[in-house]
Design a protein around this motif. Structure first.
Motif, PDB file in Angstrom:
ATOM      1  N   LEU A 182       0.711  -1.051  -0.077  1.00  0.00           N
ATOM      2  CA  LEU A 182       0.136   0.095   0.186  1.00  0.00           C
ATOM      3  C   LEU A 182       0.744   1.272  -0.151  1.00  0.00           C
ATOM      4  O   LEU A 182       0.542   2.204  -0.786  1.00  0.00           O
ATOM      5  N   LYS A 183       2.001   1.307   0.774  1.00  0.00           N
ATOM      6  CA  LYS A 183       3.053   2.422   0.717  1.00  0.00           C
ATOM      7  C   LYS A 183       3.467   2.702  -0.548  1.00  0.00           C
ATOM      8  O   LYS A 183       3.645   3.614  -1.105  1.00  0.00           O
ATOM      9  N   LEU A 184       3.890   1.516  -1.341  1.00  0.00           N
ATOM     10  CA  LEU A 184       4.388   1.673  -2.732  1.00  0.00           C
ATOM     11  C   LEU A 184       3.164   2.290  -3.640  1.00  0.00           C
ATOM     12  O   LEU A 184       3.747   3.022  -4.493  1.00  0.00           O
ATOM     13  N   VAL A 185       2.035   1.862  -3.348  1.00  0.00           N
ATOM     14  CA  VAL A 185       0.863   2.141  -4.431  1.00  0.00           C
ATOM     15  C   VAL A 185       0.891   3.671  -4.180  1.00  0.00           C
ATOM     16  O   VAL A 185       1.006   4.735  -5.013  1.00  0.00           O
ATOM     17  N   ALA A 186       0.955   4.264  -2.759  1.00  0.00           N
ATOM     18  CA  ALA A 186       1.022   5.567  -2.527  1.00  0.00           C
ATOM     19  C   ALA A 186       2.139   6.314  -3.262  1.00  0.00           C
ATOM     20  O   ALA A 186       1.791   7.477  -3.873  1.00  0.00           O
ATOM     21  N   LEU A 187       3.050   5.804  -3.301  1.00  0.00           N
ATOM     22  CA  LEU A 187       4.147   6.455  -3.897  1.00  0.00           C
ATOM     23  C   LEU A 187       4.105   6.668  -5.286  1.00  0.00           C
ATOM     24  O   LEU A 187       4.566   7.543  -5.770  1.00  0.00           O
ATOM     25  N   MET A 188       3.917   5.363  -5.915  1.00  0.00           N
ATOM     26  CA  MET A 188       3.841   5.480  -7.309  1.00  0.00           C
ATOM     27  C   MET A 188       2.653   6.414  -7.874  1.00  0.00           C
ATOM     28  O   MET A 188       2.761   7.144  -8.895  1.00  0.00           O
ATOM     29  N   HIS A 189       1.632   6.609  -7.114  1.00  0.00           N
ATOM     30  CA  HIS A 189       0.479   7.542  -7.486  1.00  0.00           C
ATOM     31  C   HIS A 189       0.925   8.807  -7.588  1.00  0.00           C
ATOM     32  O   HIS A 189       0.586   9.590  -8.211  1.00  0.00           O
ATOM     33  N   ARG A 190       1.746   9.327  -6.222  1.00  0.00           N
ATOM     34  CA  ARG A 190       2.454  10.615  -6.097  1.00  0.00           C
ATOM     35  C   ARG A 190       3.323  10.896  -7.342  1.00  0.00           C
ATOM     36  O   ARG A 190       3.223  11.998  -7.761  1.00  0.00           O
ATOM     37  N   LEU A 191       4.314   9.886  -7.567  1.00  0.00           N
ATOM     38  CA  LEU A 191       5.239  10.029  -8.731  1.00  0.00           C
ATOM     39  C   LEU A 191       4.476  10.460  -9.800  1.00  0.00           C
ATOM     40  O   LEU A 191       4.742  11.601 -10.656  1.00  0.00           O
ATOM     41  N   GLY A 192       3.331   9.831 -10.269  1.00  0.00           N
ATOM     42  CA  GLY A 192       2.391   9.945 -11.584  1.00  0.00           C
ATOM     43  C   GLY A 192       1.930  11.415 -11.429  1.00  0.00           C
ATOM     44  O   GLY A 192       1.953  12.129 -12.720  1.00  0.00           O
ATOM     45  N   GLU A 193       1.434  11.947 -10.193  1.00  0.00           N
ATOM     46  CA  GLU A 193       1.073  13.355 -10.276  1.00  0.00           C
ATOM     47  C   GLU A 193       2.086  14.531 -10.396  1.00  0.00           C
ATOM     48  O   GLU A 193       1.597  15.779 -10.641  1.00  0.00           O
ATOM     49  N   THR A 194       3.416  14.003 -10.298  1.00  0.00           N
ATOM     50  CA  THR A 194       4.483  14.885 -10.356  1.00  0.00           C
ATOM     51  C   THR A 194       5.174  14.997 -11.735  1.00  0.00           C
ATOM     52  O   THR A 194       6.277  15.790 -11.833  1.00  0.00           O
ATOM     53  N   GLY A 195       4.709  14.351 -12.853  1.00  0.00           N
ATOM     54  CA  GLY A 195       5.489  14.472 -13.940  1.00  0.00           C
ATOM     55  C   GLY A 195       6.225  13.249 -14.332  1.00  0.00           C
ATOM     56  O   GLY A 195       6.890  13.071 -15.285  1.00  0.00           O
ATOM     57  N   ALA A 196       6.517  12.388 -13.124  1.00  0.00           N
ATOM     58  CA  ALA A 196       7.397  11.386 -13.390  1.00  0.00           C
ATOM     59  C   ALA A 196       6.413   9.973 -13.984  1.00  0.00           C
ATOM     60  O   ALA A 196       5.372  10.297 -14.247  1.00  0.00           O
ATOM     61  N   GLN A 197       7.148   8.954 -14.428  1.00  0.00           N
ATOM     62  CA  GLN A 197       6.583   7.886 -15.066  1.00  0.00           C
ATOM     63  C   GLN A 197       6.980   6.653 -14.544  1.00  0.00           C
ATOM     64  O   GLN A 197       8.144   6.441 -14.346  1.00  0.00           O
ATOM     65  N   VAL A 198       6.021   5.627 -14.472  1.00  0.00           N
ATOM     66  CA  VAL A 198       6.381   4.499 -13.772  1.00  0.00           C
ATOM     67  C   VAL A 198       5.749   3.333 -14.726  1.00  0.00           C
ATOM     68  O   VAL A 198       4.675   3.486 -15.261  1.00  0.00           O
ATOM     69  N   VAL A 199       6.713   2.228 -14.687  1.00  0.00           N
ATOM     70  CA  VAL A 199       6.081   0.977 -15.492  1.00  0.00           C
ATOM     71  C   VAL A 199       6.521  -0.012 -14.481  1.00  0.00           C
ATOM     72  O   VAL A 199       7.768  -0.166 -14.143  1.00  0.00           O
ATOM     73  N   CYS A 200       5.281  -0.884 -14.223  1.00  0.00           N
ATOM     74  CA  CYS A 200       5.583  -1.734 -13.159  1.00  0.00           C
ATOM     75  C   CYS A 200       4.945  -3.189 -13.646  1.00  0.00           C
ATOM     76  O   CYS A 200       3.893  -3.220 -13.943  1.00  0.00           O
TER      77      CYS A 200
END
Length: 247
Positions: free
Chosen positions: A176-194
């Motif tokens: 769940l902590k990782l979910v929060a982190l990925m969501h936060r990254l996405g909102e700041t202009g970063a990109q995540v592929v998991c």
């Protein structure tokens, strides 16, 4: 976002799809049509052997990340042999992504975490006390605590973050902590592929879910994933599965 699409240029496409990795349906589809990214967070979900790891390793290499795992901008990343798909894969990037890839090495931001090599990476970094990583000694932590230390220390800036089954060492709460982190990254202009087997990670709000399998790739909703259906059935009635394997 930093990357719009991954593709294999016509000059690099194989004449035949009879050899690996083109015998993997998702790779063959990528060679034919490319893979587009529609959201800052993309989840690749599928069974073992479906090609998820092959895809994420090549994506990491195409963004000049080390396929063995580690952060962007490392001096000797390009000295390592690339995977066969990484050798030919190209990226259509946004202006921000282009600036990272064409600028100096230190301008690249991102991290590739793969479960297979992460434990060794954590111990190596802690032993050598390398600059640009985390200060904590992960050798004194559980694997899950070490993973979270990496996430919290390295997944901060606008960059390209690639993960291969990061849930391997994580508890329910840590997922769940990782979910929060990925969501936060996405909102700041970063990109995540998991790439993941976890229904928890796949449920990251706003994530684009790509199901990988014999069909190649297809976009789907979280509640339509075979993964989610199996977990629901198993948690509701474990014996409906277990009686077939322990009888």
């Amino acid at each position: 976002m930093l990357v719009h699409r991954a593709y294999i240029p016509d000059a690099q496409r194989p004449e035949s799809f009879d050899t690996w990795p083109y015998t993997v349906p998702c790779v063959a589809e990528l060679a034919e049509r490319g893979l587009t990214f529609n959201a800052p967070v993309t989840m690749l979900v599928g069974e073992n052997g479906s090609g998820k790891s092959t895809l994420v390793e090549a994506l990491a290499e195409s963004f000049k990340l080390d396929s063995h795992g580690g952060r962007a901008g490392r001096k000797y990343v390009n000295d390592r042999p690339k995977t066969p798909l990484g050798e030919v894969l190209a990226l259509e990037t946004t202006p921000a992504g282009r600036r990272m890839l064409t600028g100096p090495r230190t301008s690249r931001k991102g991290f590739f975490l793969r479960a297979e090599t992460a434990f060794g990476l954590l111990n190596t970094i802690s032993a050598l006390e390398l600059y640009g990583y985390w200060e904590e000694d992960t050798s004194t932590m559980s694997h899950g605590e070490g993973f979270l230390t990496v996430f919290e220390s390295m997944f901060r800036e606008r960059g390209f973050y690639v993960m291969d089954e990061p849930e391997a060492a994580l508890s329910f709460e840590s997922c769940l902590k990782l979910v929060a982190l990925m969501h936060r990254l996405g909102e700041t202009g970063a990109q995540v592929v998991c790439a993941t087997h976890s229904p928890i990670l796949a449920a990251t709000p706003g994530a684009d879910i790509v199901e990988v399998g014999e069909h190649g790739t297809r976009r789907t909703r979280w509640d339509e994933l075979g993964l989610v259906d199996h977990w629901r059935r198993y948690l509701a009635n474990p014996d409906s599965y277990l009686r077939h394997i322990v009888d």
